[in-house]
Enzyme design. Structure first.
Site, short mmCIF file in Angstrom:
data_model
loop_
_atom_site.label_atom_id
_atom_site.label_comp_id
_atom_site.label_asym_id
_atom_site.label_seq_id
_atom_site.Cartn_x
_atom_site.Cartn_y
_atom_site.Cartn_z
N ASP A 11 -18.11 8.01 25.44
CA ASP A 11 -17.56 7.45 24.19
C ASP A 11 -16.54 6.40 24.60
O ASP A 11 -15.35 6.69 24.76
CB ASP A 11 -16.90 8.56 23.36
N GLU A 71 -23.06 6.13 22.61
CA GLU A 71 -23.25 5.74 21.21
C GLU A 71 -23.47 4.25 21.09
O GLU A 71 -22.85 3.47 21.81
CB GLU A 71 -22.01 6.12 20.38
N ASP A 143 -11.89 12.09 21.68
CA ASP A 143 -12.71 11.20 22.51
C ASP A 143 -13.70 12.00 23.35
O ASP A 143 -14.87 11.63 23.47
CB ASP A 143 -11.83 10.34 23.43
#
Lengths: 167, 167
Positions: A11, A71, A143
């Site tokens: 992330d 992502e 996170d």
């Protein structure tokens, strides 16, 4: 887990990059490790990117994942933020790519749907499901929870593909 | 040129990344090399970024620059393009950063002003001045000319700082 594979979830962010490693053996998931990389905020951009990149390289060397997942970046109206995120994301992605790992990309909605069952889930619901699916992960920060979530999403996506291929 | 330093200029893009190396000794400039890196368009993003990164690493290994310079990215209304450019730019920048080179950033306007005398110059004027300042460079393509331009801009900026410090 003899047939288990290890998945690195990422992330990325220019300030903080979450990472998480899970082990997946069919539908069985296990937490391996997670953490957050803080880039030196006062340093020039090139050094901040290098710090992110090298820290992800170190995670890969330490935890030996087989595949990576990240992502897809949400493009916002704020071009400057989008640009910064793009830089951080590339610095993080280059680490598994350089190690020869495939890097899968998932839209945030797809990650949420895989974890919570709906693409409209909020961060709290995602973190709750991460803690539930990986009970030994403790209470990762946001996170790291997001990084573990994308790793879990990749595990279920792989499994769905494998079942599809076997059918 | 015993006191000359070599400067690597980079003009990154997800499809084509221009690069150029110039040698600067005070106000004397000389062309060293230039080229364009074409990333494999059909490959996954992580592999395209790795191709850019590794090609810039190879340029650094071959031409041994002392410093690097890159244009600041212009944030456009098209967030998706901005994001792609951010990824390519980070992949390119990481190469000199990993080699321990300082990486200077210049706004496009600053590069144009350094080359042509006005921040409103068009690409053709920049390419014309690159060819004039580096007569042995031949006729570089637009991507390579832009990369040589940012290297020349860095050379003149370094010189201005050195003169300022000596005054």
């Amino acid at each position: 887990m003899p047939n288990a594979i290890r998945i690195l979830g990422l992330d990325p962010g220019l300030r903080r990059t979450g990472w998480g490693v899970v082990s997946a053996d069919g539908s069985r998931l296990a937490h391996v490790a997670h953490g957050v990389i803080a880039a030196p905020e006062a340093a020039p951009l090139s050094e901040r990117l290098l710090a992110i990149h090298q820290a992800v390289c170190a995670v890969i060397a330490r935890w030996a994942p087989d595949e990576a997942a990240i992502e897809e970046t949400f493009v916002t109206a704020n071009g400057s933020s989008t640009l910064k995120l793009g830089h951080a994301r590339a610095a993080a992605m280059l680490a598994p790519a350089a190690a020869g790992l495939p890097v899968a990309e998932y839209a945030a909605k797809v990650v949420k749907k895989a974890l919570v069952g709906t693409g409209a889930a909020d961060k709290g619901q995602v973190a709750f499901m991460v803690a539930r699916l990986l009970p030994t992960s403790g209470a990762p920060t946001a996170d790291a929870a997001d990084a573990l979530a994308v790793a879990i999403c990749h595990a279920s996506s792989r499994r769905a593909r494998a079942l599809g291929a076997a059918a």
